[in-house]
Write a protein that holds these residues in place. Structure first.
Motif, PDB file in Angstrom:
ATOM      1  N   THR A 228       0.836  -1.195   0.000  1.00 17.99           N
ATOM      2  CA  THR A 228       0.000   0.000   0.000  1.00 17.99           C
ATOM      3  C   THR A 228       0.874   1.249   0.000  1.00 17.99           C
ATOM      4  OG1 THR A 228      -0.061   0.237   2.417  1.00 17.99           O
ATOM      5  CG2 THR A 228      -1.705  -1.231   1.412  1.00 17.99           C
ATOM      6  N   PRO A 229       0.325   2.396  -0.423  1.00 18.91           N
ATOM      7  CA  PRO A 229       1.091   3.638  -0.346  1.00 18.91           C
ATOM      8  C   PRO A 229       1.581   3.931   1.070  1.00 18.91           C
ATOM      9  CG  PRO A 229      -0.838   3.958  -1.726  1.00 18.91           C
ATOM     10  CD  PRO A 229      -0.978   2.591  -1.103  1.00 18.91           C
ATOM     11  N   GLU A 230       0.762   3.579   2.062  1.00 17.56           N
ATOM     12  CA  GLU A 230       1.163   3.823   3.451  1.00 17.56           C
ATOM     13  C   GLU A 230       2.402   3.007   3.830  1.00 17.56           C
ATOM     14  OE1 GLU A 230      -2.830   5.174   2.772  1.00 17.56           O
ATOM     15  OE2 GLU A 230      -1.962   3.186   2.450  1.00 17.56           O
ATOM     16  N   ASP A 231       2.480   1.772   3.323  1.00 11.41           N
ATOM     17  CA  ASP A 231       3.671   0.960   3.563  1.00 11.41           C
ATOM     18  C   ASP A 231       4.915   1.668   3.033  1.00 11.41           C
ATOM     19  OD1 ASP A 231       2.298  -1.157   4.751  1.00 11.41           O
ATOM     20  OD2 ASP A 231       2.084  -2.269   2.869  1.00 11.41           O
ATOM     21  N   TYR A 232       4.818   2.216   1.812  1.00 12.60           N
ATOM     22  CA  TYR A 232       5.970   2.842   1.177  1.00 12.60           C
ATOM     23  C   TYR A 232       6.316   4.175   1.829  1.00 12.60           C
ATOM     24  CZ  TYR A 232       4.511  -0.682  -2.132  1.00 12.60           C
ATOM     25  OH  TYR A 232       4.115  -1.872  -2.692  1.00 12.60           O
TER      26      TYR A 232
ATOM     27  N   LEU B 174       5.633   7.462  -4.791  1.00 14.80           N
ATOM     28  CA  LEU B 174       5.111   8.312  -5.860  1.00 14.80           C
ATOM     29  C   LEU B 174       4.396   7.472  -6.917  1.00 14.80           C
ATOM     30  CD1 LEU B 174       8.154  10.739  -6.233  1.00 14.80           C
ATOM     31  CD2 LEU B 174       5.859  11.349  -5.410  1.00 14.80           C
ATOM     32  N   GLN B 175       4.977   6.366  -7.298  1.00 19.28           N
ATOM     33  CA  GLN B 175       4.342   5.482  -8.286  1.00 19.28           C
ATOM     34  C   GLN B 175       2.983   4.994  -7.802  1.00 19.28           C
ATOM     35  OE1 GLN B 175       7.041   2.279  -9.264  1.00 19.28           O
ATOM     36  NE2 GLN B 175       7.794   3.357 -11.054  1.00 19.28           N
ATOM     37  N   MET B 176       2.938   4.588  -6.543  1.00 15.45           N
ATOM     38  CA  MET B 176       1.699   4.022  -6.008  1.00 15.45           C
ATOM     39  C   MET B 176       0.614   5.071  -5.804  1.00 15.45           C
ATOM     40  SD  MET B 176       1.697   0.750  -5.757  1.00 15.45           S
ATOM     41  CE  MET B 176       0.403   0.408  -4.554  1.00 15.45           C
ATOM     42  N   THR B 177       0.987   6.343  -5.846  1.00 15.02           N
ATOM     43  CA  THR B 177      -0.010   7.414  -5.748  1.00 15.02           C
ATOM     44  C   THR B 177      -0.186   8.093  -7.106  1.00 15.02           C
ATOM     45  OG1 THR B 177       1.727   8.903  -4.920  1.00 15.02           O
ATOM     46  CG2 THR B 177       0.332   7.831  -3.277  1.00 15.02           C
ATOM     47  N   GLU B 178       0.194   7.347  -8.167  1.00 10.95           N
ATOM     48  CA  GLU B 178      -0.010   7.761  -9.553  1.00 10.95           C
ATOM     49  C   GLU B 178       0.695   9.059  -9.904  1.00 10.95           C
ATOM     50  OE1 GLU B 178      -4.194   7.660 -10.320  1.00 10.95           O
ATOM     51  OE2 GLU B 178      -4.303   5.496 -10.051  1.00 10.95           O
ATOM     52  N   LYS B 179       1.918   9.194  -9.371  1.00 16.33           N
ATOM     53  CA  LYS B 179       2.777  10.319  -9.708  1.00 16.33           C
ATOM     54  C   LYS B 179       4.084   9.760 -10.268  1.00 16.33           C
ATOM     55  CE  LYS B 179       0.938  13.284  -6.032  1.00 16.33           C
ATOM     56  NZ  LYS B 179      -0.021  12.311  -5.524  1.00 16.33           N
ATOM     57  N   PRO B 180       4.800  10.531 -11.092  1.00 14.46           N
ATOM     58  CA  PRO B 180       6.054  10.027 -11.655  1.00 14.46           C
ATOM     59  C   PRO B 180       7.151   9.940 -10.602  1.00 14.46           C
ATOM     60  CG  PRO B 180       5.670  12.296 -12.345  1.00 14.46           C
ATOM     61  CD  PRO B 180       4.429  11.849 -11.640  1.00 14.46           C
ATOM     62  N   GLN B 181       7.992   8.921 -10.721  1.00  9.97           N
ATOM     63  CA  GLN B 181       9.152   8.831  -9.828  1.00  9.97           C
ATOM     64  C   GLN B 181      10.131   9.943 -10.187  1.00  9.97           C
ATOM     65  OE1 GLN B 181      11.768   5.432 -10.272  1.00  9.97           O
ATOM     66  NE2 GLN B 181      11.123   5.077 -12.385  1.00  9.97           N
ATOM     67  N   ILE B 182      11.070  10.231  -9.270  1.00 10.78           N
ATOM     68  CA  ILE B 182      11.990  11.345  -9.514  1.00 10.78           C
ATOM     69  C   ILE B 182      13.461  10.916  -9.506  1.00 10.78           C
ATOM     70  CG2 ILE B 182      10.388  13.084  -8.644  1.00 10.78           C
ATOM     71  CD1 ILE B 182      12.015  13.117  -6.026  1.00 10.78           C
ATOM     72  N   TYR B 183      13.779   9.765  -8.928  1.00 12.22           N
ATOM     73  CA  TYR B 183      15.171   9.311  -8.894  1.00 12.22           C
ATOM     74  C   TYR B 183      15.469   8.298  -9.996  1.00 12.22           C
ATOM     75  CZ  TYR B 183      15.703  11.584  -4.367  1.00 12.22           C
ATOM     76  OH  TYR B 183      15.764  12.528  -3.364  1.00 12.22           O
TER      77      TYR B 183
ATOM     78  N   ASP C 286       9.243   4.825 -16.885  1.00 10.33           N
ATOM     79  CA  ASP C 286       8.130   5.784 -16.898  1.00 10.33           C
ATOM     80  C   ASP C 286       6.957   5.291 -16.068  1.00 10.33           C
ATOM     81  OD1 ASP C 286       9.482   7.560 -18.552  1.00 10.33           O
ATOM     82  OD2 ASP C 286       8.911   6.406 -20.334  1.00 10.33           O
ATOM     83  N   PRO C 287       6.156   6.192 -15.527  1.00 12.61           N
ATOM     84  CA  PRO C 287       6.316   7.644 -15.577  1.00 12.61           C
ATOM     85  C   PRO C 287       7.485   8.125 -14.704  1.00 12.61           C
ATOM     86  CG  PRO C 287       4.458   7.090 -14.176  1.00 12.61           C
ATOM     87  CD  PRO C 287       4.931   5.804 -14.777  1.00 12.61           C
ATOM     88  N   TYR C 288       8.265   9.054 -15.224  1.00 11.70           N
ATOM     89  CA  TYR C 288       9.518   9.469 -14.604  1.00 11.70           C
ATOM     90  C   TYR C 288       9.730  10.959 -14.881  1.00 11.70           C
ATOM     91  CZ  TYR C 288      14.663   9.111 -13.744  1.00 11.70           C
ATOM     92  OH  TYR C 288      15.960   9.245 -13.287  1.00 11.70           O
TER      93      TYR C 288
END
Length: 201
Positions: A102-106, A136-145, A160-162
């Motif tokens: 889950t996003p909370e786990d991450y 970020l991925q699990m909340t439907e946003k692009p990763q940054i690193y 992607d998404p990145y």
């Protein structure tokens, strides 16, 4: 009879030493938590030498997912009890929650990784970047690193998404993350190997 200056100095030294001993004892570095180390070892052991067909084996995948969930429960109990003390404790806990669902786990994994760095673990920097990317991925946003690779059934692996523009490679280096050119080269090699394997009769 008045005490001599020497005996007074000796008495003062003895008093100072008596107060210094507890202070020295308090400065002793905490030890890594043995239970957390064992949980981390188990987390890593199930991920060693995975065959390409592992993720197609539902029974083995279910076993790993079940084990991951149990390890998160154990780790959370240690965290809530204040039993995690060292940078290595927090780094190990971050890896356990990075394998959550889950996003909370991450997000918790990221907080644990930041705590690892704050507690003096330089190895905690990479997992701090990776946990943020996965959150970020699990909340439907692009990763940054660029630490996370995605693979769907018939499509090539991708980063992607990145968001490639947000941070420079110099900051990736601080976190032990390869520069974008190296990431792209590795990704191309992975996809070439997968294509070659798929084309074999």
């Amino acid at each position: 009879m008045r005490p001599s200056r020497l005996s007074c100095a000796a008495a003062m030294s003895a008093i100072a030493l008596a107060f210094a001993v507890p202070a020295l004892a308090q400065e002793t570095s905490p030890q890594n938590n043995a239970e957390m180390a064992a949980i981390f070892a188990a987390d890593q052991a199930v991920r060693q030498n995975l065959a390409p067909d592992f993720f197609k084996d539902r029974a083995r995948m279910t076993e790993m997912i079940t084990g991951d969930a149990a390890r998160r429960v154990q780790t959370r109990a240690l965290l809530d009890a204040g039993a995690l003390q060292t940078g290595e404790d927090y780094r190990a806990a971050a890896f356990v929650f990075q394998h959550g669902s889950t996003p909370e786990d991450y997000l918790l994994a990221h907080s644990l990784a930041v705590a690892a760095v704050a507690k003096g673990s330089p190895e905690g920097a990479w997992i701090a970047a990776a946990t943020l990317d996965r959150y970020l991925q699990m909340t439907e946003k692009p990763q940054i690193y660029g630490t996370q690779t995605r693979k769907t059934r018939d499509a090539p692996a991708t980063l992607d998404p990145y968001d490639r523009a947000l941070i420079p490679d110099s900051l990736r280096t601080v976190f032990g993350v390869p520069p974008q050119s190296e990431q792209d080269a590795r990704l191309a090699a992975v996809n070439a190997a997968a294509e070659a394997a798929a084309s074999k009769p």
